[in-house]
Write a protein that holds these residues in place. Structure first.
Motif, PDB file in Angstrom:
ATOM      1  N   ARG A   1       0.816  -1.204   0.000  1.00  0.00           N
ATOM      2  CA  ARG A   1       0.000   0.000   0.000  1.00  0.00           C
ATOM      3  C   ARG A   1       0.854   1.259   0.000  1.00  0.00           C
ATOM      4  NH1 ARG A   1      -3.042  -2.871  -1.881  1.00  0.00           N
ATOM      5  NH2 ARG A   1      -4.893  -3.831  -0.952  1.00  0.00           N
ATOM      6  N   ARG A   2       0.261   2.328  -0.491  1.00  0.00           N
ATOM      7  CA  ARG A   2       0.903   3.635  -0.498  1.00  0.00           C
ATOM      8  C   ARG A   2       0.974   4.168   0.932  1.00  0.00           C
ATOM      9  NH1 ARG A   2      -2.706   7.378  -3.706  1.00  0.00           N
ATOM     10  NH2 ARG A   2      -2.132   5.920  -5.367  1.00  0.00           N
ATOM     11  N   PRO A   3       2.101   4.715   1.369  1.00  0.00           N
ATOM     12  CA  PRO A   3       2.180   5.273   2.726  1.00  0.00           C
ATOM     13  C   PRO A   3       1.201   6.427   2.906  1.00  0.00           C
ATOM     14  CG  PRO A   3       4.369   5.038   1.746  1.00  0.00           C
ATOM     15  CD  PRO A   3       3.381   4.807   0.649  1.00  0.00           C
ATOM     16  N   GLY A   4       0.708   6.577   4.120  1.00  0.00           N
ATOM     17  CA  GLY A   4      -0.206   7.678   4.399  1.00  0.00           C
ATOM     18  C   GLY A   4      -1.553   7.194   4.886  1.00  0.00           C
ATOM     19  N   PRO A   5      -2.424   8.124   5.256  1.00  0.00           N
ATOM     20  CA  PRO A   5      -3.726   7.756   5.835  1.00  0.00           C
ATOM     21  C   PRO A   5      -4.698   7.148   4.830  1.00  0.00           C
ATOM     22  CG  PRO A   5      -3.586  10.139   5.531  1.00  0.00           C
ATOM     23  CD  PRO A   5      -2.227   9.593   5.224  1.00  0.00           C
ATOM     24  N   VAL A   6      -4.527   7.465   3.544  1.00  0.00           N
ATOM     25  CA  VAL A   6      -5.438   6.943   2.523  1.00  0.00           C
ATOM     26  C   VAL A   6      -4.980   5.547   2.105  1.00  0.00           C
ATOM     27  CG1 VAL A   6      -6.396   7.292   0.225  1.00  0.00           C
ATOM     28  CG2 VAL A   6      -5.945   9.263   1.703  1.00  0.00           C
ATOM     29  N   VAL A   7      -5.873   4.583   2.211  1.00  0.00           N
ATOM     30  CA  VAL A   7      -5.541   3.206   1.822  1.00  0.00           C
ATOM     31  C   VAL A   7      -5.671   3.084   0.310  1.00  0.00           C
ATOM     32  CG1 VAL A   7      -6.129   0.779   2.084  1.00  0.00           C
ATOM     33  CG2 VAL A   7      -6.346   2.333   4.037  1.00  0.00           C
ATOM     34  N   ALA A   8      -4.543   2.922  -0.349  1.00  0.00           N
ATOM     35  CA  ALA A   8      -4.526   2.819  -1.809  1.00  0.00           C
ATOM     36  C   ALA A   8      -3.309   2.014  -2.223  1.00  0.00           C
ATOM     37  CB  ALA A   8      -4.484   4.209  -2.448  1.00  0.00           C
ATOM     38  N   PRO A   9      -3.397   1.294  -3.337  1.00  0.00           N
ATOM     39  CA  PRO A   9      -2.234   0.522  -3.795  1.00  0.00           C
ATOM     40  C   PRO A   9      -1.088   1.443  -4.187  1.00  0.00           C
ATOM     41  CG  PRO A   9      -3.957   0.523  -5.464  1.00  0.00           C
ATOM     42  CD  PRO A   9      -4.554   1.132  -4.240  1.00  0.00           C
ATOM     43  N   SER A  10       0.120   1.018  -3.893  1.00  0.00           N
ATOM     44  CA  SER A  10       1.297   1.789  -4.280  1.00  0.00           C
ATOM     45  C   SER A  10       1.510   1.689  -5.786  1.00  0.00           C
ATOM     46  CB  SER A  10       2.533   1.258  -3.550  1.00  0.00           C
ATOM     47  OG  SER A  10       2.806  -0.070  -3.967  1.00  0.00           O
ATOM     48  N   LEU A  11       2.350   2.568  -6.298  1.00  0.00           N
ATOM     49  CA  LEU A  11       2.687   2.490  -7.720  1.00  0.00           C
ATOM     50  C   LEU A  11       3.357   1.153  -8.025  1.00  0.00           C
ATOM     51  CD1 LEU A  11       2.866   3.808 -10.513  1.00  0.00           C
ATOM     52  CD2 LEU A  11       5.044   4.829  -9.806  1.00  0.00           C
ATOM     53  N   LEU A  12       4.154   0.660  -7.094  1.00  0.00           N
ATOM     54  CA  LEU A  12       4.788  -0.648  -7.270  1.00  0.00           C
ATOM     55  C   LEU A  12       3.730  -1.727  -7.483  1.00  0.00           C
ATOM     56  CD1 LEU A  12       7.232  -2.555  -7.175  1.00  0.00           C
ATOM     57  CD2 LEU A  12       7.035  -2.548  -4.674  1.00  0.00           C
ATOM     58  N   ALA A  13       2.684  -1.721  -6.654  1.00  0.00           N
ATOM     59  CA  ALA A  13       1.613  -2.708  -6.792  1.00  0.00           C
ATOM     60  C   ALA A  13       0.873  -2.544  -8.115  1.00  0.00           C
ATOM     61  CB  ALA A  13       0.642  -2.584  -5.621  1.00  0.00           C
ATOM     62  N   GLN A  14       0.669  -1.306  -8.539  1.00  0.00           N
ATOM     63  CA  GLN A  14      -0.039  -1.065  -9.796  1.00  0.00           C
ATOM     64  C   GLN A  14       0.777  -1.547 -10.997  1.00  0.00           C
ATOM     65  OE1 GLN A  14      -2.030   3.007  -9.839  1.00  0.00           O
ATOM     66  NE2 GLN A  14      -0.914   3.142  -7.901  1.00  0.00           N
ATOM     67  N   LEU A  15       2.087  -1.359 -10.942  1.00  0.00           N
ATOM     68  CA  LEU A  15       2.936  -1.841 -12.033  1.00  0.00           C
ATOM     69  C   LEU A  15       2.923  -3.363 -12.099  1.00  0.00           C
ATOM     70  CD1 LEU A  15       5.981   0.580 -11.606  1.00  0.00           C
ATOM     71  CD2 LEU A  15       4.295   0.608 -13.453  1.00  0.00           C
ATOM     72  N   VAL A  16       2.940  -4.003 -10.927  1.00  0.00           N
ATOM     73  CA  VAL A  16       2.870  -5.464 -10.896  1.00  0.00           C
ATOM     74  C   VAL A  16       1.517  -5.934 -11.416  1.00  0.00           C
ATOM     75  CG1 VAL A  16       2.862  -7.484  -9.374  1.00  0.00           C
ATOM     76  CG2 VAL A  16       4.543  -5.667  -9.022  1.00  0.00           C
ATOM     77  N   ASP A  17       0.458  -5.242 -11.018  1.00  0.00           N
ATOM     78  CA  ASP A  17      -0.887  -5.621 -11.444  1.00  0.00           C
ATOM     79  C   ASP A  17      -1.042  -5.513 -12.960  1.00  0.00           C
ATOM     80  OD1 ASP A  17      -3.564  -6.401 -11.136  1.00  0.00           O
ATOM     81  OD2 ASP A  17      -4.237  -4.319 -11.037  1.00  0.00           O
ATOM     82  N   HIS A  18      -0.442  -4.491 -13.558  1.00  0.00           N
ATOM     83  CA  HIS A  18      -0.522  -4.301 -15.012  1.00  0.00           C
ATOM     84  C   HIS A  18       0.538  -5.109 -15.764  1.00  0.00           C
ATOM     85  CE1 HIS A  18      -3.092  -0.921 -13.881  1.00  0.00           C
ATOM     86  NE2 HIS A  18      -3.429  -0.799 -15.147  1.00  0.00           N
ATOM     87  N   ARG A  19       1.360  -5.842 -15.014  1.00  0.00           N
ATOM     88  CA  ARG A  19       2.441  -6.634 -15.616  1.00  0.00           C
ATOM     89  C   ARG A  19       3.293  -5.772 -16.556  1.00  0.00           C
ATOM     90  NH1 ARG A  19       1.600 -12.051 -14.558  1.00  0.00           N
ATOM     91  NH2 ARG A  19      -0.512 -12.595 -13.859  1.00  0.00           N
ATOM     92  N   THR A  20       3.643  -4.598 -16.070  1.00  0.00           N
ATOM     93  CA  THR A  20       4.436  -3.663 -16.863  1.00  0.00           C
ATOM     94  C   THR A  20       5.813  -4.253 -17.141  1.00  0.00           C
ATOM     95  OG1 THR A  20       3.275  -1.814 -15.827  1.00  0.00           O
ATOM     96  CG2 THR A  20       5.351  -1.321 -16.962  1.00  0.00           C
ATOM     97  N   ALA A  21       6.164  -4.341 -18.399  1.00  0.00           N
ATOM     98  CA  ALA A  21       7.457  -4.912 -18.788  1.00  0.00           C
ATOM     99  C   ALA A  21       8.573  -3.930 -18.453  1.00  0.00           C
ATOM    100  CB  ALA A  21       7.464  -5.237 -20.277  1.00  0.00           C
ATOM    101  N   LEU A  22       9.634  -4.441 -17.843  1.00  0.00           N
ATOM    102  CA  LEU A  22      10.763  -3.603 -17.464  1.00  0.00           C
ATOM    103  C   LEU A  22      11.840  -3.657 -18.539  1.00  0.00           C
ATOM    104  CD1 LEU A  22      11.092  -4.564 -13.689  1.00  0.00           C
ATOM    105  CD2 LEU A  22       9.773  -2.708 -14.711  1.00  0.00           C
ATOM    106  N   SER A  23      12.553  -2.554 -18.663  1.00  0.00           N
ATOM    107  CA  SER A  23      13.670  -2.480 -19.603  1.00  0.00           C
ATOM    108  C   SER A  23      14.615  -1.389 -19.123  1.00  0.00           C
ATOM    109  CB  SER A  23      13.171  -2.160 -21.017  1.00  0.00           C
ATOM    110  OG  SER A  23      12.616  -0.857 -21.064  1.00  0.00           O
TER     111      SER A  23
END
Length: 300
Positions: free
Chosen positions: A209-231
């Motif tokens: 989760r993203r740090p802070g009071p708002v519960v939301a997925p981190s950018l790391l989690a979103q990239l994993v969820d979208h299976r973003t290809a790394l290069s």
């Protein structure tokens, strides 16, 4: 004032620590002009638990397996020394496989000043692999080592806030089983993730989760969820990253890009000033590379 002759005595332990620090491979970030705090804040927001000291993802699996091995031994005293030995054996096994990114590889067979368990400990907590304490905080390595030693005698151990810790729980989440030959120190190891390990890590990263009071997925989690290809050419401003980010993170990415640009200008000015001082005040022949490129940096 009369001249005086004196000397300083250093213990052998102090000399060994100094020698180890000098021999240790140089890793990390220099922050001569104070931009690191800004970079760190954005790094913690976008990629919780990550560090510039991280090298290979499979260390996140190796560390819990090492602690599991230590837990199954009859003598749990001197946990620090036993863990250091196990991490040193791990380094040797990875080096024999010809792997890159081996922590402590340059100082082997001497132990690393920053062993894998220290480098990846924050990631283990942030990624939900290390179990939290009753107060929802994650225990440090020292507390885990104390708990492992005390369990042998059935002692009731408390954390730093005097809260009773659960005695029978495992320190880490349910992990995939270690690979075949894990307990044999003569068998080389590599950084290739098995399918079960990759699935476990994907599930763990999706929950970050993203740090802070708002519960939301981190950018790391979103990239994993979208299976973003790394290069190697992928940056935070790449379209693939922006597409994976939610609205809040897209706005934060825009601010982060502006902050990075300002930091680049600041570092360019700093380098040009240092180069000029060396040339004009210290009469050192250093060329004018930084001063020459300063204008182009400002134009960008």
């Amino acid at each position: 004032m009369k001249p005086q002759l004196g000397w300083t005595l250093l213990s052998r332990d102090a000399l060994k620590r100094a020698e180890a620090q000098l021999a240790q491979e140089v890793q990390g970030v220099r922050d001569e002009i104070g931009f690191l705090a800004i970079h760190q804040a954005y790094a913690d927001r976008f990629f919780p638990g990550t560090s510039v000291l991280h090298t290979r993802l499979r260390y996140v699996m190796f560390i819990p397996w090492l602690y599991e091995k230590l837990e199954h031994r009859d003598d749990r005293q001197a946990i620090d020394r036993r863990l250091q030995r196990e991490e040193l054996l791990l380094t040797g096994r990875l080096k024999r496989s010809g792997e890159n990114g081996v922590i402590g590889g340059r100082t082997y067979p001497k132990p690393s000043v920053q062993p894998p368990s220290m480098v990846y400990w924050t990631a283990l907590g942030s990624w939900g692999i290390l179990r939290p304490m009753p107060n929802a905080e994650y225990p440090g390595r020292a507390l885990i080592h104390r708990l492992m030693a005390q369990r042998q005698f059935g002692a009731r151990l408390h954390d730093d806030e005097h809260q009773l810790l659960e005695e029978g729980e495992h320190f880490f989440s349910a992990m995939p089983s270690p690979p075949k030959g894990w307990s044999d120190p003569e068998i080389p190891l590599d950084f290739n993730l098995r399918k079960s390990e990759a699935n476990f890590l994907r599930k763990s990263l999706l929950s970050v989760r993203r740090p802070g009071p708002v519960v939301a997925p981190s950018l790391l989690a979103q990239l994993v969820d979208h299976r973003t290809a790394l290069s190697p050419s992928l940056t935070l401003w790449s379209s693939r990253v922006v597409r994976a980010a939610d609205g809040d993170d897209r706005a934060a990415l825009g601010r982060a890009r502006q902050a990075a640009s300002l930091a680049a200008i600041g570092r360019a000015v700093y380098a040009a000033l240092v180069e000029g001082m060396l040339a004009h005040q210290d009469n050192v022949s250093v060329g004018n590379e930084h001063r020459h490129h300063l204008r182009s940096i400002l134009k960008e």
